[in-house]
Design an enzyme around this catalytic site. Structure first.
Site, mmCIF file in Angstrom:
data_model
loop_
_atom_site.group_PDB
_atom_site.id
_atom_site.type_symbol
_atom_site.label_atom_id
_atom_site.label_comp_id
_atom_site.label_asym_id
_atom_site.label_seq_id
_atom_site.Cartn_x
_atom_site.Cartn_y
_atom_site.Cartn_z
ATOM 1 N N CYS A 29 2.282 -7.851 4.420
ATOM 2 C CA CYS A 29 2.251 -6.747 5.382
ATOM 3 C C CYS A 29 1.071 -6.892 6.327
ATOM 4 O O CYS A 29 1.098 -6.372 7.434
ATOM 5 C CB CYS A 29 2.263 -5.388 4.680
ATOM 6 S SG CYS A 29 0.905 -5.092 3.564
ATOM 7 N N CYS B 88 4.406 -4.904 -2.213
ATOM 8 C CA CYS B 88 3.593 -3.745 -1.805
ATOM 9 C C CYS B 88 4.494 -2.528 -1.607
ATOM 10 O O CYS B 88 5.561 -2.613 -1.015
ATOM 11 C CB CYS B 88 2.745 -4.084 -0.580
ATOM 12 S SG CYS B 88 3.221 -3.283 0.942
ATOM 13 N N GLU B 89 4.023 -1.412 -2.155
ATOM 14 C CA GLU B 89 4.867 -0.217 -2.153
ATOM 15 C C GLU B 89 4.916 0.459 -0.784
ATOM 16 O O GLU B 89 5.765 1.308 -0.544
ATOM 17 C CB GLU B 89 4.369 0.774 -3.210
ATOM 18 C CG GLU B 89 2.986 1.339 -2.932
ATOM 19 C CD GLU B 89 2.474 2.180 -4.094
ATOM 20 O OE1 GLU B 89 3.139 2.221 -5.145
ATOM 21 O OE2 GLU B 89 1.409 2.780 -3.943
ATOM 22 N N HIS B 90 4.017 0.092 0.108
ATOM 23 C CA HIS B 90 4.008 0.731 1.425
ATOM 24 C C HIS B 90 5.012 0.108 2.383
ATOM 25 O O HIS B 90 5.544 0.791 3.249
ATOM 26 C CB HIS B 90 2.606 0.667 2.043
ATOM 27 C CG HIS B 90 1.582 1.393 1.244
ATOM 28 N ND1 HIS B 90 0.316 0.906 1.005
ATOM 29 C CD2 HIS B 90 1.662 2.575 0.585
ATOM 30 C CE1 HIS B 90 -0.342 1.767 0.247
ATOM 31 N NE2 HIS B 90 0.447 2.776 -0.028
ATOM 32 N N HIS B 91 5.226 -1.192 2.247
ATOM 33 C CA HIS B 91 6.104 -1.886 3.199
ATOM 34 C C HIS B 91 7.236 -2.649 2.521
ATOM 35 O O HIS B 91 8.054 -3.261 3.198
ATOM 36 C CB HIS B 91 5.287 -2.881 4.031
ATOM 37 C CG HIS B 91 4.128 -2.245 4.749
ATOM 38 N ND1 HIS B 91 2.855 -2.223 4.229
ATOM 39 C CD2 HIS B 91 4.074 -1.585 5.940
ATOM 40 C CE1 HIS B 91 2.046 -1.591 5.068
ATOM 41 N NE2 HIS B 91 2.762 -1.192 6.110
ATOM 42 N N HIS C 53 -1.468 -10.549 1.494
ATOM 43 C CA HIS C 53 -0.437 -9.534 1.695
ATOM 44 C C HIS C 53 0.403 -9.858 2.923
ATOM 45 O O HIS C 53 -0.140 -9.986 4.025
ATOM 46 C CB HIS C 53 -1.089 -8.163 1.885
ATOM 47 C CG HIS C 53 -1.710 -7.620 0.631
ATOM 48 N ND1 HIS C 53 -1.226 -6.499 0.002
ATOM 49 C CD2 HIS C 53 -2.740 -8.063 -0.114
ATOM 50 C CE1 HIS C 53 -1.960 -6.260 -1.077
ATOM 51 N NE2 HIS C 53 -2.884 -7.194 -1.169
ATOM 52 N N GLN D 154 -2.409 -3.151 -4.901
ATOM 53 C CA GLN D 154 -3.202 -4.120 -5.666
ATOM 54 C C GLN D 154 -4.231 -3.442 -6.569
ATOM 55 O O GLN D 154 -4.506 -3.911 -7.676
ATOM 56 C CB GLN D 154 -3.886 -5.081 -4.682
ATOM 57 C CG GLN D 154 -4.554 -6.260 -5.384
ATOM 58 C CD GLN D 154 -5.143 -7.258 -4.392
ATOM 59 O OE1 GLN D 154 -4.631 -7.417 -3.292
ATOM 60 N NE2 GLN D 154 -6.217 -7.916 -4.797
HETATM 61 ZN ZN ZN Z 1 1.812 -3.244 2.617
#
Ligand code: ZN
Length: 183
Positions: free
Chosen positions: A146, A75-78, A144, A116
């Site tokens: 995260c 995941c690109e956020h975390h 996920h 996703q």
């Molecule tokens: Zn994430």
């Protein structure tokens, strides 16, 4: 990807966490992390058109489905893993794709920093571009890290995303059949 640069940065992170990067268990860790990034983010150096093999369709006009394709993405956020199963279906026009290439296509886009929704759409869009089919349906079901590891309450929540084109949008029966066949 310069592995030495990644190694040096992982070493800094270890120190910042309060660890001693020189203790035995961690000595090789920056190198291992850098090597694992080569695999986890290997999709940046691969283009779908380089691995996709397209064949002439000899009159098959039913749905073709690849089920239960395991995928593993980040995941690109975390920068934490999300992973699960992909279901890819299409109805061909005059071109079909080599069956083993459907999992490869999923892999190329998974091995990048992703969300996703985008991953789902990229798979559908690429099949549409490469095959000009009558329709494409892609469903991804994933867990996920995260969500799981950061203390959100929904520990066992599965995220489902889908992308449909052509007959999968226009014809409700087509979409229903696809969703039934993937279970
Ligand atoms: Zn994430």
């Amino acid at each position: 990807m310069n592995l030495k640069v990644i190694q040096a940065n992982i070493q800094s992170i270890l120190t910042e966490l309060g660890e001693d990067p020189n203790r035995e268990g961690l000595l090789e860790t920056p190198e291992r992390v850098a090597k694992s990034y080569e695999k986890l983010f290997g999709g940046y150096t691969q283009k779908p058109e380089d691995v996709i093999t397209v064949f002439q369709n000899e009159g098959y006009d039913e749905m073709i489905i690849a089920k239960d394709i395991d995928f593993y993405s980040t995941c690109e956020h975390h920068m934490l893993p999300f992973f699960g199963k992909a279901y890819v279906g299409y109805i061909p026009n005059d071109k079909i794709i080599g069956l083993s290439k459907l999992p490869r296509l999923v892999e190329i886009f998974s091995r990048r920093l992703q969300n996703q929704e985008r991953l789902t759409k990229q798979i559908a869009d690429t099949l549409t571009e490469q095959l000009n089919p009558k329709g494409v349906g892609v469903v991804l079901k994933a867990e996920h890290f995260c969500m799981k590891a950061r203390g959100v309450e929904k520990q066992n929540c599965e995220i489902s995303t889908s992308s449909f084109t052509g007959l999968f949008i226009k014809n409700l029966n087509t979409r229903t059949e696809f969703l039934r066949l993937i279970g």
